[in-house]
Every structure is written in C-alpha cells, then in structure tokens.
Design an enzyme around this catalytic site. Structure first.
Site, PDB file in Angstrom:
ATOM      1  N   GLU A 193       0.848  -1.182   0.000  1.00  0.00           N
ATOM      2  CA  GLU A 193       0.000   0.000   0.000  1.00  0.00           C
ATOM      3  C   GLU A 193       0.891   1.241   0.000  1.00  0.00           C
ATOM      4  OE1 GLU A 193      -2.752   0.461   3.258  1.00  0.00           O
ATOM      5  OE2 GLU A 193      -3.749   2.119   2.293  1.00  0.00           O
ATOM      6  N   GLY A 246       2.940   2.804  10.775  1.00  0.00           N
ATOM      7  CA  GLY A 246       2.655   2.030  11.990  1.00  0.00           C
ATOM      8  C   GLY A 246       2.524   0.540  11.724  1.00  0.00           C
ATOM      9  N   MET A 255       0.429  -2.546   8.724  1.00  0.00           N
ATOM     10  CA  MET A 255      -0.251  -2.734   7.445  1.00  0.00           C
ATOM     11  C   MET A 255      -1.154  -3.954   7.479  1.00  0.00           C
ATOM     12  SD  MET A 255      -0.764  -1.621   4.447  1.00  0.00           S
ATOM     13  CE  MET A 255      -2.008  -2.433   3.459  1.00  0.00           C
ATOM     14  N   ASN A 259      -2.368  -6.209   5.423  1.00  0.00           N
ATOM     15  CA  ASN A 259      -2.367  -7.261   4.402  1.00  0.00           C
ATOM     16  C   ASN A 259      -3.241  -8.440   4.832  1.00  0.00           C
ATOM     17  OD1 ASN A 259      -0.047  -5.755   3.306  1.00  0.00           O
ATOM     18  ND2 ASN A 259       1.023  -6.649   5.051  1.00  0.00           N
ATOM     19  N   HIS A 276      -6.688  -1.784  15.081  1.00  0.00           N
ATOM     20  CA  HIS A 276      -6.872  -1.071  13.811  1.00  0.00           C
ATOM     21  C   HIS A 276      -6.650  -2.005  12.619  1.00  0.00           C
ATOM     22  CE1 HIS A 276      -6.664   2.582  11.212  1.00  0.00           C
ATOM     23  NE2 HIS A 276      -5.884   1.791  10.484  1.00  0.00           N
ATOM     24  N   GLU A 277      -5.515  -2.684  12.606  1.00  0.00           N
ATOM     25  CA  GLU A 277      -5.201  -3.541  11.453  1.00  0.00           C
ATOM     26  C   GLU A 277      -6.181  -4.703  11.378  1.00  0.00           C
ATOM     27  OE1 GLU A 277      -3.337  -1.998   9.556  1.00  0.00           O
ATOM     28  OE2 GLU A 277      -2.464  -0.653  11.048  1.00  0.00           O
ATOM     29  N   HIS A 292      -9.463  -3.650   9.902  1.00  0.00           N
ATOM     30  CA  HIS A 292      -9.394  -3.457   8.450  1.00  0.00           C
ATOM     31  C   HIS A 292      -9.850  -4.709   7.699  1.00  0.00           C
ATOM     32  CE1 HIS A 292      -7.881   0.421   7.370  1.00  0.00           C
ATOM     33  NE2 HIS A 292      -6.713   0.318   7.967  1.00  0.00           N
TER      34      HIS A 292
END
Ligand code: TRP
Ligand code: ZN
Length: 910
Positions: A128, A268, A270, A272, A304-305, A308
């Site tokens: 990203e 911070g 990602m 994936n 947070h991740e 997502h």
C-alpha cells in the site's frame, strides 16, 4: 532509490476516474527470493471489463527489469507493447487474456521500504498504496480485485520461514538447500493487500475459539530475541476479534491470522490479508521496555489492522481518493475498541480526550496550512503524502458524527447494510453515506460537505435567557476559512450536543420549543440534546427553563470544529468543577489555562527582544508576575481536581496538563515559539510552587507497588504520579531532584523509569548526565528503547541544533531506519519548537539538510519531515524569511522525489 526520478510530477484528479479496462480473476506468483536479485514469475488471468469503453491492457511497474512477457502463451515482441516510464501498455488484446510476466527486483538495494525489501536479513513487502508495482507489472489499483496463489522459494537455512496471505497449502524441499511454501488466499483482494515475509523468525501461537465455535490459529512472528515481548500483542488480537464480533457482528473469515514485526517500516502497520505486518514499535512490549502509552498504542494498532479485515479488505476503496472510506472508519472503530476495553464511562472520556488532543495538535494545523485537503481529496501528486491526520483522524470524526446523529443502533444498521451491499467490492465514500441514509431513512445530503470541503469550521455561540418567558436561546453562527483551491465554503451539517447546568451544577431537564412532550416526564430524552446546525446562523430555543443556566456546548466534542463562546473565568471554573460531561469538564480547564497562557505569552513577547541576558530574565519575571494573577484561579481549580476522589487518576492527569506549545501556537495570530515556551514553562513552575505540597501528596498517593499491569487504572495512577513529578521538577529544587533520581534508580517498569529520565533531563539536577548514559548502557541492545533515548534528547528544553547535530554522530544513529530518524530528527523539528525556531535560523538549515539527505534514502519519510515547515506563514517576518530560504534551498535540489516536491511546492505557494 527514487520513486519517480527527475520527471515533473503531475497531478492526479478524482474527477478523472475511469473503470479499469480489464478485470483480473486470478494471480499466480512464484518468487525466487534472493536479496541481490529476486526473480518474480507472475501469471495473470484477465478479461475485458464490460463496464469499460477503453481498449488495451494497462499495467504499472516501477524499478523493475522485465525479463519476459507472454500473452496467451506467445512471447510478445517489443513492437507489440509500449514500455514508457512506469507504464506498460498492450494496445491490442483479445477479450480473454493470460499474461505471463517475469521480472527482477533488487530487494537489498531497496531503502524506500516500498515493494520487496530486506530488513535485518529478512524479506518483507509493503504494497500500500502503490508498492505492488515494484514487484511486478500489474493493474496496481484498488478496484482490481483478484484471487492470489503464491509460491515462495528460498534458501532453507537463511529463510526457514516463508509466509504469504491466506492458507498454507503445500510446502517441501527443493533439494539444492532450498525449500518452498505455497500459499492460497481464498478471498479476492486488491494488489495493495498482497504480502510476503521470509526469514529467520519465530512465533507465539495459539488456537482461539470464535463465538461461532470455529477455531482459528493466531500467530505473532518476531525475531528470536523478542519472543518474550509478544504477549500483549496476542492479547490485543484476541480482544479485537471478540470485540468486532460483539459490537459489529463481524467474524474473522480466515482459519489463520498472522502478525509479523519488522524493524524497518515507514508507518505504523499494514493490514495485508491474513498477514498483518507491523512496525516493531507496535508489537513488542514487556514492562521493562515499554511504557503504558506503548501498551495502549499496541492495543490500538493491533485492533486497527485487525478491523481493516472488514473495513478495508472485504470492502475496499474504489480509488485512493476514497482512502478515508477505510481509514477514517477503521480509526473510528479502533477508538471505540480502546474505549470499550477500558469499560468505565470516565475511561471512555479519557480516551475521547486523548483522541481530540491529537486532532487539535496535528489535524487542525494541517487543515489551516498549505497541505489542507478534504477528507475525500480532489487531487494529489503523490498518494503517500495523503496518508494524513485529515484522512485518518478527521475521517474518524466524520464517521463518529453519523453515530452521534443516528444513535448507536442506527449506526449499526447502517454498517450492516454497508456490508450487505458491498461485500467483495471496491467502493466510494458516497456508498458508505448512502448505506447510513438508507438504513435510517434520513436525509444526509448536506452532510456530504464534510467529505468535499477542507478546513476546520468555526462555531460562534451566543446565548440569551429570558427570565419572564423562561426561555433560553442558543444562537450558533458557523464559518470556515478558505483553503488552497477552495475559496467558497457552504454551511456544514454539524451535530452540536448541548446540556444546561443549573446554579448547583446539576443538569436541567431539556425541552426544545419544537418538542411536544415534556422531557421531565420522559427521562429517555435525557439531559443532552443533539442540535443539528445546518444553516450559517441558527437559533435554538429551549422552553420551561427555570433559571439562567450555564451552557455546556459541544459535549463529548460532538463535531470537529473550533468553538468560540463567551464564558467568564468563573463559569469555566464552575464547568470544570461540575459538568456531568467529562469531556467538557476537561475542556473548561483547558480554556481557563489557555487564557492565562495567552496573557503570559504576550508578557513574554514584550520582554523578549527588549533586553538581553540576566536583564531580560529579570524583566521577564517581573512582567510575568504582573500577569500571573490570572493563574491564581487556575491553581485553585487544579487543586480541586487533584483532590476530587470521584475522578479517575487518568482524568485528573489530563485535567492538570496545560495545552501543548503547538496547540497554543495554533491559537496565536503570529506564533512566537520562544514566548510560548517561556510562558508555559513559567506557568508550570508557578503552579509547581503554589501547589507544591499538594503535588507531593498526589505523588505518594498514586504509587503502584507490586507487579506491573498496563490496565487503565494502574496506568492512570502512574500518569498522575508522573505529572506531579514533572511539575515538581519544573520547580527545579533539590528535593524534587532527589525524588526523580530515586524514582529512576528504583523503577521496576519503563513508564516510571522513562518519566524520571525525562524529568531529570529537563532539569538542572546534578545526576542527569549520568542517568542518560546509564540508560543508554542498560538498553543498548533494545532498538525501541534507544529510539526513546534519542527522542527524549531531541525534545529536551536544553537541546539546541548543535546538540542534535552532535547526537547524529552517535554510532547508534542512522537515517536508514525510519524509527531512528524519527526519534531524533522529527522529535526535534516537530516537538521542540523553542529550539527548532532559533532566531538565527539554524534549525531551518538543519531541517533542509535532513530533508535532502533523507530523500536519497526514503522519499516517504523525507516528505513527512518536509512538512515541519507547513505553518511557516504564521511566524514573524524574521523567521518567515529564513524558513522561505530553507524551503527554496530544498526546492532547488536536483532529483527530488515527487513526495518531497509536492510538499515543498505547496508550502512555497501558500
Ligand atoms: N493502511 C495502513 C494502516 O492504516 C497504512 C500504511 C502502512 C501505509 N504502511 C504504509 C500507507 C506505507 C502508505 C505506505 O495502518
Ligand atoms: Zn488503517
């Protein structure tokens, strides 16, 4: 390495969006991993997009060596395709196509940390936003979603662990000292969510049972020496999984979920698919090495991740202008998760205050400067520059406003509809709003302006009580400053939560003129009313108001605006003591403190520049003494807060913390960093003096003996104790020096040890140099702790440019590691304003040197540093001239990345 060498950067516009000419069904990739040169074989099954008029295939690629290119089995001759800059075009292609592409990349030379790179001997990817094109030629855009199968081959000894997205379906030996692993991701995804990891790693793992009864495998992968630092990340992951099931009914869709920590990382973490990659800073923790704040950040980022996976991965973005669709929503979700983890109402309020502080500290200045952009921008040069506090934090505020307007249940209905409609799709911010609208039968067309208009709205509030009619009028006027490219602003749809306090500080029953029923008989209507401001000026009338109230406006910070209201000092002290809304209680204290600080800053301004040396110091003290009467009320109010047994320690700590220098700067017409610093420091020493005995009492009342736990209650106590220590140290007397040294020596956790070290370093305590070198020696093997050591010196009151340049010579310093570069250089340029803005301009020369140096290593990180001069127009003419020269010097540097060029060009044009 460059993103895009030399070329004049061009602007990409949202209005130019067109659907992709071809869609991709499946992608098969084979990697022969080698740090010097990695061969990537890719097989893409594609078909013409019926929704597109465009013909031909467009693939994107950067810094790649193209070895072979086959279309439907036939090798393409150079005349059959166009390779031009970052684009590979095949103008004539049939409706169904199988492309086979072989490319070479050089992971070891990749210091940009985008695409495939090497960190400490291991392989990682970051795709990203546009990193996949550094791995192979591909339609690298988020609206092209496909199923991936990935074969990894590498030396078994050097790279025993081979990971990619989804499920491991096969592994084995290749005979020649190499081995392989084959991974299959069952879900369609855009290329930016692709990931691989290969190297010497170990994991903590656990089987975890979902609410549905299905068992999943959870893993946290780290380097061998870090296995004692993974428990908190694992706990946070399990809590995140449970929370998303309970709050949003969203289940983990994979059988296996992995987190991997890497020391070299631009941001911070990602998200994936199934293989989250994290900056070590947001994974590794144990009590000796990580502070309470680190623990809280890890929980938030793991959440947070993970979140997502639904908001970002299952439903993704149509184009990068829609970035806030996933980021704003996911930040909102992680904020709510952290708040729910604390559980109590006051704990939720503390989290809310923390989040608003970040917004004010970072997003408000962005919205008022050269890089101001709306939550859904209209144009960008380099997308990496748009991973901003506006997209993330203001975007989260916009999502929060839906919840404020629709209620929690209404918001949940909107989320459910959003997933029902768009699972597996790449969509736009408008689709999210439509789901909220349709699930609730509400008209939110004006609300769209929060997406299209940049700038922080200003709210001017006046009130009028009519004692005869028993009515209370709240009149609100909204406006918004112009921002680059947006001269005219239309009124926003602003939810303003309002309560009214009676003379004893109790909430009064509320009844708007438009309301039929008497809320006194209908407690469900409550004590807070959300007024919906939609016009430039609007009056809301409350009726049956028994006495003149003190208004509590914008409760829980119900909208991201700057509110102006004419409170007396006495009213602010009253609100600080009584408001049932903890956010506004805190806010009242901040307003009261800001008043003192503005008076003191003006006093300091008049003194600085009229005298030198000791004469100046005496004059300053005299001027400030005369100004300080304003702060007597503040000291008294703080004393009440410090001894209010009904309050959480974490709240008390926030309430007695003065607004930061940058928040104060943002409120000045012309920023004078030295005056602000002097004023704030002066007020702190004054408070330390007046409240001396109280601070000692608070210090000892908030010790946390026994085993360390990062829970909110214990962390709050430590925060309060350490704020007491820092005040006492601003008194800078021998007793407080001894206290800090004692805390440093006896600390059993990093929170207390680091707080003591910071306090010592910013004082004149005799032991401070020893403590600093002892700390370095004790933690030399822990990079994240050494980052703290650099950061604290970058921010220290005593660190000027020369000191920072000296520290850059330290053997442990390097520009190549983003965490290390940020720790010293960013903390000096962003968090040490009084020294950075030295009158001789030496800070700006330093800044320009580092932006230029970093740009050769890592353009993304360089562009972040470049933004330290965003607000140059807000300073006095002397400083402005020097900042302009520094900006111009960077602008004139040959071969700048487009990342840095965009930031500098916009700053100079402002
Ligand atoms: N999507 C990531 C997040 O929200 C952001 C991110 C991580 C990122 N690494 C990046 C964005 C590199 C751009 C470049 O957590
Ligand atoms: Zn994110």
């Amino acid at each position: 390495m460059r993103n895009d060498p030399a070329a004049t950067p061009s602007t990409i516009y949202r209005k130019d969006y067109i659907a992709p000419s071809y869609l991709v069904d499946t992608v098969e990739m084979g990697f022969d991993l080698d740090p010097v040169s990695t061969r990537v074989a890719t097989r893409i099954v594609m078909r013409r997009n019926p929704a597109s008029l465009a013909k031909g295939i467009v693939l994107l690629g950067e810094e790649l060596e193209l070895v072979t290119l086959r279309l439907n089995g036939k090798r393409l001759k150079p005349a059959q395709y166009l390779l031009d800059g970052g684009m590979l075009r095949i103008p004539l292609a049939p409706a169904k196509v199988i492309l086979e592409i072989e490319t070479l990349t050089q992971p070891e030379k990749n210091t940009s940390l985008m695409g495939l790179y090497v960190s400490n001997g291991n392989f990682f990817t970051q795709c990203e936003a546009e990193g996949f094109r550094k791995i192979t030629y591909f339609p690298d855009r988020p609206d092209v979603m496909a199923k991936y199968t990935v074969m990894l081959r590498a030396d078994r000894k050097k790279y025993p662990v081979l990971l990619s997205n989804g499920n491991l379906i096969e592994k084995g030996d290749l005979g020649d000292g190499r081995h392989y692993a084959k991974w299959e991701d069952p879900f369609k995804k855009p290329s930016y969510l692709f990931a691989l990891v290969a190297g010497k790693l170990v994991c903590q793992q656990e089987k975890y049972m979902l609410k549905s009864g299905r068992k999943v495998l959870l893993q946290v992968w780290v380097e061998k020496g870090n296995l004692d630092k993974t428990q908190h990340a694992m706990d946070s992951l399990k809590n995140s999984i449970r929370w998303d099931e309970e709050r949003f009914g969203l289940e983990l869709d994979l059988d296996r979920f992995m987190i991997v920590a890497v020391g070299d990382f631009n941001m911070g973490a990602m998200e994936n698919k199934g293989l989250n990659i994290f900056n070590t800073k947001f994974v590794l923790a144990n009590p000796e090495l990580a502070t309470d704040v680190d623990y809280a950040n890890i929980e938030a980022v793991v959440g947070h991740e993970y979140f997502h996976n639904w908001t970002g991965n299952r439903v993704t973005c149509r184009d990068w202008f829609q970035l806030s669709l996933k980021e704003g929503l996911t930040v909102f979700r992680d904020q709510e998760f952290s708040a729910d983890m604390v559980g109590t109402d006051s704990g939720r309020a503390v989290k809310r205050i923390d989040d608003v502080r970040v917004l004010r500290q970072a997003q408000f200045p962005e919205d008022a400067g050269p890089m101001a952009h709306s939550v859904r921008p209209d144009a960008y040069v380099e997308i990496n520059n748009f991973y901003t506090v506006t997209i993330y934090e203001k975007g989260a505020e916009v999502v929060r406003m839906y919840q404020t307007l629709l209620g929690r249940d209404g918001f949940r209905k909107g989320m459910d509809l959003y997933f029902k409609r768009h699972d597996g799709q790449a969509v736009a911010c408008d689709d999210f709003r439509a789901a909220m609208v349709d699930a609730n039968g509400r008209d939110l067309s004006q609300f769209e302006r929060w997406y299209s208009q940049a700038g922080t709205p200003k709210l001017q509030v006046t009130t009028h009580y009519d004692a005869l009619k028993k009515t209370y009028d709240v009149t609100m006027v909204q406006s918004c400053q112009t921002t680059p490219g947006q001269k005219k602003k239309l009124p926003f749809h602003i939810p303003v939560a309002v309560g009214l306090l009676d003379q004893h500080g109790f909430d009064m029953p509320l009844r708007l003129k438009s309301e039929a029923i008497n809320p006194a008989q209908d407690p469900a209507l409550g004590i807070t009313r959300v007024l919906e401001l939609t016009k430039a000026k609007q009056t809301f009338r409350f009726i049956d108001v028994a006495e003149k109230p003190v208004p509590s406006i914008l409760r829980n910070f119900s909208a991201p605006v700057v509110m102006d209201i004419d409170y007396t000092d006495a009213e602010l002290a009253f609100l600080l003591a009584h408001d049932s809304d903890p956010f506004n209680r805190w806010e009242a204290g901040q307003r009261l403190a800001t008043r003192s600080l503005i008076v003191l800053t003006n006093a300091a301004k008049n003194v600085i520049g009229t005298a030198d040396g000791t004469a100046r110091k005496t004059a300053m003290t005299a001027a400030m003494n005369s100004a300080v009467s304003n702060s007597a009320a503040l000291a008294e109010a703080f004393r009440i807060i410090l001894f209010d047994g009904t309050l959480d320690a974490a709240f008390q700590e926030l309430a007695v913390t003065l607004p930061s220098e940058s928040v104060l700067a943002e409120q000045s017409d012309v920023i004078d960093p030295q005056a602000i610093h002097a004023a704030r420091h002066y007020l702190r020493s004054k408070l330390a003096h007046v409240l001396n005995e109280d601070l000692w009492v608070v210090y000892y009342a908030n010790e946390t003996p026994g085993d360390y736990s990062p829970d909110a209650l214990a962390a709050g106590k430590r925060a309060l104790k350490n704020v007491a220590l820092s005040y006492l140290m601003d008194g800078d007397d021998a007793d407080s020096h001894i206290l800090a040294q004692h805390q440093y020596d006896g600390a059993t956790n990093m929170t207390d040890r680091f707080a003591a070290l910071v306090a010592l370093t910013n004082s004149s305590a005799p032991g401070k140099a020893d403590a600093l070198s002892q700390f370095y020696a004790d933690f030399a093997k822990e990079p994240l702790v050494i980052d703290k050591w650099f950061a604290l010196q970058g921010m220290a009151r005593t660190s000027d440019v020369a000191a920072v340049r000296q520290l850059m010579q330290h053997p442990a310093f390097t520009l190549n590691n983003p965490n290390r570069a940020r720790s010293l250089i960013f903390s000096f340029c962003n968090n040490n304003p009084a020294n950075f803005h030295a009158a001789d301009g030496s800070g700006y020369t330093f800044w320009a040197d580092q932006v230029i140096a970093l740009d050769n290593v890592n353009p993304q990180v360089a562009a972040r540093l470049a933004r330290a001069l965003d607000r140059w127009r807000k300073y006095g003419s002397g400083l402005q001239d020097q900042m302009r020269s520094a900006l111009q010097r960077v602008a004139a540097t040959p071969d700048l990345s487009k990342d840095v060029q965009e930031v500098i060009t916009k700053a100079l044009a402002y």
